[in-house]
Design a protein around this motif. Structure first.
Motif, PDB file in Angstrom:
ATOM      1  N   SER A  28       0.837  -1.205   0.000  1.00  0.00           N
ATOM      2  CA  SER A  28       0.000   0.000   0.000  1.00  0.00           C
ATOM      3  C   SER A  28       0.871   1.253   0.000  1.00  0.00           C
ATOM      4  O   SER A  28       2.043   1.209   0.363  1.00  0.00           O
ATOM      5  N   GLY A  29       0.282   2.351  -0.373  1.00  0.00           N
ATOM      6  CA  GLY A  29       1.018   3.620  -0.358  1.00  0.00           C
ATOM      7  C   GLY A  29       2.048   3.743  -1.455  1.00  0.00           C
ATOM      8  O   GLY A  29       2.996   4.525  -1.341  1.00  0.00           O
ATOM      9  N   GLN A  30       1.904   2.979  -2.531  1.00  0.00           N
ATOM     10  CA  GLN A  30       2.823   3.075  -3.652  1.00  0.00           C
ATOM     11  C   GLN A  30       2.101   3.677  -4.844  1.00  0.00           C
ATOM     12  O   GLN A  30       0.965   3.308  -5.150  1.00  0.00           O
ATOM     13  N   HIS A  31       2.790   4.610  -5.533  1.00  0.00           N
ATOM     14  CA  HIS A  31       2.136   5.349  -6.610  1.00  0.00           C
ATOM     15  C   HIS A  31       3.029   5.396  -7.842  1.00  0.00           C
ATOM     16  O   HIS A  31       4.260   5.463  -7.727  1.00  0.00           O
ATOM     17  N   LEU A  32       2.417   5.370  -9.008  1.00  0.00           N
ATOM     18  CA  LEU A  32       3.165   5.464 -10.258  1.00  0.00           C
ATOM     19  C   LEU A  32       3.741   6.871 -10.413  1.00  0.00           C
ATOM     20  O   LEU A  32       3.150   7.849  -9.980  1.00  0.00           O
ATOM     21  N   TYR A  33       4.893   6.949 -11.079  1.00  0.00           N
ATOM     22  CA  TYR A  33       5.601   8.225 -11.238  1.00  0.00           C
ATOM     23  C   TYR A  33       4.722   9.330 -11.836  1.00  0.00           C
ATOM     24  O   TYR A  33       4.667  10.434 -11.270  1.00  0.00           O
ATOM     25  N   PRO A  34       4.016   9.094 -12.974  1.00  0.00           N
ATOM     26  CA  PRO A  34       3.222  10.193 -13.562  1.00  0.00           C
ATOM     27  C   PRO A  34       2.166  10.742 -12.611  1.00  0.00           C
ATOM     28  O   PRO A  34       1.949  11.960 -12.544  1.00  0.00           O
ATOM     29  N   GLU A  35       1.516   9.850 -11.870  1.00  0.00           N
ATOM     30  CA  GLU A  35       0.471  10.278 -10.924  1.00  0.00           C
ATOM     31  C   GLU A  35       1.071  11.143  -9.817  1.00  0.00           C
ATOM     32  O   GLU A  35       0.572  12.234  -9.514  1.00  0.00           O
ATOM     33  N   ALA A  36       2.159  10.643  -9.208  1.00  0.00           N
ATOM     34  CA  ALA A  36       2.785  11.364  -8.103  1.00  0.00           C
ATOM     35  C   ALA A  36       3.438  12.665  -8.574  1.00  0.00           C
ATOM     36  O   ALA A  36       3.356  13.698  -7.899  1.00  0.00           O
ATOM     37  N   TYR A  37       4.076  12.627  -9.752  1.00  0.00           N
ATOM     38  CA  TYR A  37       4.764  13.827 -10.241  1.00  0.00           C
ATOM     39  C   TYR A  37       3.766  14.937 -10.576  1.00  0.00           C
ATOM     40  O   TYR A  37       4.039  16.109 -10.337  1.00  0.00           O
ATOM     41  N   THR A  38       2.618  14.551 -11.122  1.00  0.00           N
ATOM     42  CA  THR A  38       1.578  15.546 -11.428  1.00  0.00           C
ATOM     43  C   THR A  38       1.127  16.252 -10.161  1.00  0.00           C
ATOM     44  O   THR A  38       0.984  17.481 -10.135  1.00  0.00           O
ATOM     45  N   GLU A  39       0.910  15.474  -9.079  1.00  0.00           N
ATOM     46  CA  GLU A  39       0.503  16.053  -7.799  1.00  0.00           C
ATOM     47  C   GLU A  39       1.617  16.942  -7.229  1.00  0.00           C
ATOM     48  O   GLU A  39       1.346  18.021  -6.689  1.00  0.00           O
ATOM     49  N   ALA A  40       2.859  16.476  -7.344  1.00  0.00           N
ATOM     50  CA  ALA A  40       3.995  17.243  -6.824  1.00  0.00           C
ATOM     51  C   ALA A  40       4.156  18.562  -7.570  1.00  0.00           C
ATOM     52  O   ALA A  40       4.448  19.607  -6.978  1.00  0.00           O
ATOM     53  N   LEU A  41       3.954  18.511  -8.884  1.00  0.00           N
ATOM     54  CA  LEU A  41       4.097  19.714  -9.705  1.00  0.00           C
ATOM     55  C   LEU A  41       3.043  20.756  -9.336  1.00  0.00           C
ATOM     56  O   LEU A  41       3.344  21.956  -9.230  1.00  0.00           O
ATOM     57  N   LYS A  42       1.802  20.305  -9.110  1.00  0.00           N
ATOM     58  CA  LYS A  42       0.735  21.225  -8.708  1.00  0.00           C
ATOM     59  C   LYS A  42       1.040  21.849  -7.345  1.00  0.00           C
ATOM     60  O   LYS A  42       0.813  23.044  -7.135  1.00  0.00           O
ATOM     61  N   LEU A  43       1.569  21.035  -6.433  1.00  0.00           N
ATOM     62  CA  LEU A  43       1.916  21.518  -5.095  1.00  0.00           C
ATOM     63  C   LEU A  43       3.049  22.530  -5.161  1.00  0.00           C
ATOM     64  O   LEU A  43       3.009  23.581  -4.509  1.00  0.00           O
ATOM     65  N   LYS A  44       4.077  22.231  -5.948  1.00  0.00           N
ATOM     66  CA  LYS A  44       5.211  23.144  -6.106  1.00  0.00           C
ATOM     67  C   LYS A  44       4.767  24.479  -6.719  1.00  0.00           C
ATOM     68  O   LYS A  44       5.179  25.554  -6.269  1.00  0.00           O
ATOM     69  N   GLU A  45       3.929  24.401  -7.753  1.00  0.00           N
ATOM     70  CA  GLU A  45       3.445  25.620  -8.406  1.00  0.00           C
ATOM     71  C   GLU A  45       2.633  26.482  -7.442  1.00  0.00           C
ATOM     72  O   GLU A  45       2.707  27.708  -7.474  1.00  0.00           O
ATOM     73  N   TYR A  46       1.859  25.826  -6.564  1.00  0.00           N
ATOM     74  CA  TYR A  46       1.083  26.555  -5.557  1.00  0.00           C
ATOM     75  C   TYR A  46       2.022  27.289  -4.596  1.00  0.00           C
ATOM     76  O   TYR A  46       1.824  28.477  -4.306  1.00  0.00           O
ATOM     77  N   LEU A  47       3.045  26.585  -4.103  1.00  0.00           N
ATOM     78  CA  LEU A  47       3.987  27.207  -3.166  1.00  0.00           C
ATOM     79  C   LEU A  47       4.734  28.366  -3.827  1.00  0.00           C
ATOM     80  O   LEU A  47       4.960  29.406  -3.207  1.00  0.00           O
ATOM     81  N   ASP A  48       5.106  28.188  -5.094  1.00  0.00           N
ATOM     82  CA  ASP A  48       5.784  29.271  -5.817  1.00  0.00           C
ATOM     83  C   ASP A  48       4.863  30.485  -5.949  1.00  0.00           C
ATOM     84  O   ASP A  48       5.303  31.634  -5.860  1.00  0.00           O
ATOM     85  N   MET A  49       3.583  30.221  -6.154  1.00  0.00           N
ATOM     86  CA  MET A  49       2.600  31.299  -6.317  1.00  0.00           C
ATOM     87  C   MET A  49       2.441  32.104  -5.023  1.00  0.00           C
ATOM     88  O   MET A  49       2.205  33.317  -5.061  1.00  0.00           O
ATOM     89  N   THR A  50       2.600  31.449  -3.860  1.00  0.00           N
ATOM     90  CA  THR A  50       2.446  32.156  -2.582  1.00  0.00           C
ATOM     91  C   THR A  50       3.628  33.077  -2.279  1.00  0.00           C
ATOM     92  O   THR A  50       3.523  33.954  -1.420  1.00  0.00           O
ATOM     93  N   LYS A  51       4.748  32.845  -2.954  1.00  0.00           N
ATOM     94  CA  LYS A  51       5.968  33.661  -2.792  1.00  0.00           C
ATOM     95  C   LYS A  51       6.459  33.714  -1.341  1.00  0.00           C
ATOM     96  O   LYS A  51       6.966  34.736  -0.874  1.00  0.00           O
ATOM     97  N   THR A  52       6.276  32.594  -0.635  1.00  0.00           N
ATOM     98  CA  THR A  52       6.742  32.522   0.756  1.00  0.00           C
ATOM     99  C   THR A  52       8.149  31.935   0.851  1.00  0.00           C
ATOM    100  O   THR A  52       8.784  32.028   1.897  1.00  0.00           O
ATOM    101  N   ALA A  53       8.633  31.333  -0.266  1.00  0.00           N
ATOM    102  CA  ALA A  53       9.964  30.720  -0.276  1.00  0.00           C
ATOM    103  C   ALA A  53      10.822  31.364  -1.354  1.00  0.00           C
ATOM    104  O   ALA A  53      10.314  31.861  -2.372  1.00  0.00           O
ATOM    105  N   LEU A  54      12.129  31.330  -1.134  1.00  0.00           N
ATOM    106  CA  LEU A  54      13.055  31.854  -2.139  1.00  0.00           C
ATOM    107  C   LEU A  54      13.121  30.921  -3.337  1.00  0.00           C
ATOM    108  O   LEU A  54      13.259  31.365  -4.480  1.00  0.00           O
TER     109      LEU A  54
END
Length: 331
Positions: free
Chosen positions: A198-224
């Motif tokens: 359990s808790g195992q995910h295919l690369y495309p599925e996980a990377y898509t989620e990671a990319l959306k999360l990263k883009e959100y954090l970049d949009m908040t401009k809270t990190a360098l």
């Protein structure tokens, strides 16, 4: 400082491989979202396999509810009939000829028509909502079918795999009709199998989620700067979670933005340097925040596998250097 790639004409092969993965992941993300929009508008053409899978799911859910076996069998038979169709199912539906096919009754015909034309089936959604989610999860346990799950639920009021595991350890299944010591032992072994994978995910599925999360954090401009790290950065085919690394002067602002991400289902732990959440997609995500100076070393450390980092520390030690995720210094 954060432009780690070397700008030169003869770039290494890994440079192009990384960009190819980025392009493919973006295309997957784009396709997934276009698919959702088309389904919502009823313009997506559903394939026979998708329809058959839903009909099979309905059959299983009806068994879990203890409905008449003939009703479940009708959906299983309809699923088999749909899979073996030679004609385009959308044409059959639009010309109102699906009901003339043997194995497709009037009630099932209406439900399939609704599914083909709108991309949704109310009966299926209502059926799923009427059954505890944990009972459906139990179907993943090898050798445990709908009838036994129904008995466990009705007699012991067990609704999750974890509760079922405890019941097996406490020998509460032995006295149930149709069970016994051997059956209980097999169920416990099946639970261990499910937990292992359990808790195992295919690369495309996980990377898509990671990319959306990263883009959100970049949009908040809270990190360098933010980077996807861990096994996703190593391009592993199967990953367990998402690792995001950020550099910031104020970690609290980044952490606050992270836990308020719309895709977060539950916050597991929140601290000054690390926060862990479960996303609505079911994937665990960890955010680590370091200083600007520590970032390159942390990115290297949290990208590498445990074996790689151990080998690097050993090599550094031979050179008289102490190395970790925060930096390096002479011993």
């Amino acid at each position: 400082m954060f432009h780690i790639e070397i700008r030169q004409k003869n770039r290494p092969l890994v440079f192009y491989k990384e960009r190819l993965y980025l392009i493919l992941s973006f295309l997957f993300f784009l396709w997934y979202n276009v698919l959702k929009i088309l389904c919502a508008k009823g313009k997506y053409k559903m394939h026979k396999k998708e329809i058959a899978n839903i009909l099979n799911d309905i059959g299983l859910l009806l068994e879990l509810k203890g409905e008449n076996p003939f009703k479940s069998r009708a959906y299983y038979n309809a699923a088999r009939t749909i899979e073996l169709l030679d004609e385009d199912i959308e044409i059959l539906v639009k010309e109102d000829r699906l009901k003339d096919i043997k194995g497709i009754g009037e009630a099932i015909n209406k439900k399939i028509t609704e599914l083909v034309l709108t991309g949704k089936m109310k009966y299926y959604e209502d059926l799923k909502a009427s059954i505890p989610e944990g009972l459906v999860e139990m179907l993943k346990i090898p050798g445990l079918g709908p009838k036994k799950i129904k008995t466990i639920y009705e007699k012991l009021n067990i609704t999750t795999i974890r509760e079922l595991e405890y019941a097996c350890i406490e020998n509460r299944l032995i006295d149930l009709a149709g069970f016994g010591e051997k059956t209980q032992k097999k169920i416990l072994e099946g639970i261990q199998f499910v937990k292992q994978f359990s808790g195992q995910h295919l690369y495309p599925e996980a990377y898509t989620e990671a990319l959306k999360l990263k883009e959100y954090l970049d949009m908040t401009k809270t990190a360098l700067v933010t980077k996807i790290a861990g096994s996703l950065r190593r391009k592993k085919e199967i990953v367990k979670d998402i690792d995001i690394l950020a550099a910031a002067s104020d970690s609290s602002k980044v952490m606050e933005a992270f836990v308020n991400y719309p895709g977060v289902k539950e916050v597991i732990a929140k601290g000054d340097t690390k926060t862990s959440v479960i996303l609505k997609s079911g994937i665990n995500a960890d955010l680590r925040v370091v200083t600007e100076k520590e970032f390159p070393y942390a990115l290297h450390h949290f990208t590498g596998s445990k074996e790689h980092n151990t080998a690097m520390r050993h090599r550094a030690k031979q050179m008289g250097i102490k190395m970790n995720e925060y930096g390096r210094q002479k011993m």
